[in-house]
Design an enzyme around this catalytic site. Sequence first.
Site, short mmCIF file in Angstrom:
data_model
loop_
_atom_site.label_atom_id
_atom_site.label_comp_id
_atom_site.label_asym_id
_atom_site.label_seq_id
_atom_site.Cartn_x
_atom_site.Cartn_y
_atom_site.Cartn_z
CB CYS A 165 -7.88 -8.82 14.46
SG CYS A 165 -7.02 -7.83 15.67
NE ARG A 195 -9.09 -9.41 8.70
CZ ARG A 195 -9.90 -8.56 8.09
NH1 ARG A 195 -9.96 -8.55 6.78
NH2 ARG A 195 -10.64 -7.72 8.78
CD1 TRP A 247 -1.18 -5.10 12.92
CD2 TRP A 247 -2.56 -3.66 13.90
NE1 TRP A 247 -0.63 -3.85 12.80
CE2 TRP A 247 -1.46 -2.94 13.39
CE3 TRP A 247 -3.57 -2.95 14.56
CZ2 TRP A 247 -1.34 -1.55 13.52
CZ3 TRP A 247 -3.44 -1.57 14.69
CH2 TRP A 247 -2.33 -0.90 14.17
CG ASN A 278 -11.48 -7.47 12.94
OD1 ASN A 278 -11.97 -7.56 11.82
ND2 ASN A 278 -10.58 -6.56 13.20
N GLY A 279 -11.70 -5.40 15.80
CA GLY A 279 -12.26 -4.05 15.85
C GLY A 279 -11.76 -3.31 17.07
CD GLU A 297 3.19 2.20 -3.87
OE1 GLU A 297 2.74 3.01 -3.04
OE2 GLU A 297 3.08 0.98 -3.73
CE LYS A 314 4.66 -1.40 -1.58
NZ LYS A 314 3.51 -0.67 -1.79
CD GLU A 334 4.00 -0.62 2.50
OE1 GLU A 334 2.81 -0.65 2.82
OE2 GLU A 334 4.38 -0.88 1.33
CG HIS A 383 12.52 23.92 -2.14
ND1 HIS A 383 12.96 25.22 -2.20
CD2 HIS A 383 12.11 23.59 -3.39
CE1 HIS A 383 12.80 25.68 -3.44
NE2 HIS A 383 12.28 24.71 -4.18
CE LYS A 433 -2.76 -6.90 0.62
NZ LYS A 433 -1.87 -5.82 0.22
C1 G6P Z 1 -2.46 -0.83 4.68
C2 G6P Z 1 -1.68 -1.71 3.74
C3 G6P Z 1 -1.30 -0.92 2.48
C4 G6P Z 1 -2.54 -0.35 1.83
C5 G6P Z 1 -3.36 0.50 2.81
C6 G6P Z 1 -4.72 0.84 2.23
O1 G6P Z 1 -1.65 0.17 5.18
O2 G6P Z 1 -0.52 -2.19 4.38
O3 G6P Z 1 -0.65 -1.79 1.58
O4 G6P Z 1 -2.17 0.44 0.75
O5 G6P Z 1 -3.61 -0.25 4.01
O6 G6P Z 1 -5.46 -0.33 2.06
P1 G6P Z 1 -6.61 -0.51 1.01
O7 G6P Z 1 -7.05 -1.92 1.20
O8 G6P Z 1 -7.69 0.46 1.40
O9 G6P Z 1 -6.08 -0.25 -0.34
#
Ligand code: G6P
Length: 621
Positions: free
Chosen positions: A2, A27, A75, A101-102, A494, A498, A501, A517, A616
């Site tokens: 948020c 956010r 969010w 927010n929270g 990673e 990606k 996501e 396995h 994010k």
């Molecule tokens: C969220 C984002 C990711 C990020 C993760 C950790 O899930 O979508 O892209 O890697 O948070 O965030 P940070 O800001 O702590 O790297």
Amino acid sequence: MCGIVGYIGSQEASPFLISGLERLEYRGYDSAGIATLKQSDAIRITKVAGRVAQLNSAVEAANPDGKTGIGHTRWATHGAATQVNAHPHIGGSGNISLVHNGVIENFETLKTGLEAKGYRFESQTDSEVVAHLVADSLASAAADRAGETTVEDCIDAVRSTVAQLRGTYGIVVMFRDHPDLLVAARCGSPLVVGVGKGEQFVASDTSPLVGFTERIIYLADHQIAVIRPNNIQVLHRDHGRVRPDIQPLSNQSQDVNLEGYPHYMLKEIFEQPQSIRNALRGRLDKDNATAKFGGLNLTTQQLRGIERIILTGCGTSWHSALVGEYLVEELARIPVEVEYASELRYRNPPVGSDTIVFGITQSGETADTLAALREMKRKGHHTMAICNVIGSSIAQEADGGIYLHAGPEIGVASTKAFTSQLTVLSMLALYFGRLRHLSFEAGQRIIAQLERLPDVVEKTLECHAQVKEIAARYADANNFLYLGRKFNFPTALEGALKLKEISYIHAEGYPAAEMKHGPIALVDEHTPSVFIVPQGTVYDKVISNLQEVKARGGPVLAIVDHEDPHVNKLADDVVQIPEIEDFLQPIVASIPLQLLSYEIALLRGCDVDKPRNLAKSVTVE
Ligand code: G6P
């Protein structure tokens, strides 16, 4: 999660609120809304179960005027993404409005108490409880003063409300009967006040403030900001007034536009040569064949005494930590433990006094990473942040740290922050190595590789057109495997993350040999495997794994780092990236994987920068 904004001053509030919410949309983007207020009028709320763009249309149609306002992009945590659950919420009979927010953990208990007093709830959110609590406090004050309330009553109402909350909050409250007042308060969710002339701003981070002010105040936990057009006061919830620490808005916050790119993600992928340069700048000490950092806040002797390192983070940052483990153990021979921050905060592992803890985080706001670092700090460990956002909660709370200087990362899927984290971790490994056994010559060799890195990444980006064309052949798959070994096992994780996501395709990253396995059962002609197979000690081993997949009819996309006739024969598609020493391969090999997920997501019509259900900055547990 948020994003919240507030404005008070001589201009109409809604243009700032909308532009601020656009910048904070990373956010959360389940719903959005604003509340505005003008003298002797009712609070006007405009909200939509959709994105800020939809809110903007609604605002243009409704034209809610007023020089005081608050806004929110959500969010969802409590309650679905509906218009009713969208913020701002109204408290009491409409005399206050609030954005939050929270997460309020004790909201059920508080709600029951308020319902018993006759308050009716429109939404399923925890936030509406806070709105009614403020209204209730204010009602008590009004009862004592024959219906009139003062600014002091408003501040006290917020103070007594936040004292009852358990959980996390950043709130901004607006009062119908005091249009020249906003009150903001925080605990666990970030808030920044922008200091202007005859107008003031408040936001979840600095991005909405760019272009509006150059002076900011970061609120700390339990602080309350009393914001009026010509004046800002900061109070501690329990100890009264504190002197606000007014700071300049960092240059880093400026770079928030798309600059001709269709998406932030693509822009940020292409920024990597520069963001890596920024991470390296001033940190390579060629005379001593080592790296140097300004903010570790430990003496060389103390750093030399470290016997164990814990690297913690979430999501992509946790993948960086995994690469960091390989780097530090290989180059510095210090044992490293990688912990999910969400586990570390509750796990209570035995940790010796010679252990140092690094929190890796792009945003510096991830709730679990913050809590894990706090817990380790409480136990007396030196905590460090490897962080991108200057002035973020984690950057402020850690004992020391290293900034990435990657510039704002807006795309929800992390790209440039990841490669900057790996760059910083490589330098850290070099630094620790040179404090110990690593020779001058080895240090020089590593520095030479690091210096090449931005140009190598630049060259790697040339694969975009080829990856785009390959993406078209794989975009319909429902499952993907990503396989690599050693340094490129985390690269595989990673790459898979990606893809998941932003394209919503199920993808798993595995150490290539582990595939036998279990995941190999998934292999068929519809399940592509992406192999990261550069030259190096495990090259032959990965080739064997690749053959195992081919033998079962699985399509293979291979990432190689030299003209490789062997792989050309085996794989269906091959992307060649430039050669670099193995410890930097995850940075270079990630580039085609980022581009692959981007192109596949586009082909599938996905919202690349704002993938569904994600945000994010994850400021809830
Ligand atoms: C969220 C984002 C990711 C990020 C993760 C950790 O899930 O979508 O892209 O890697 O948070 O965030 P940070 O800001 O702590 O790297």
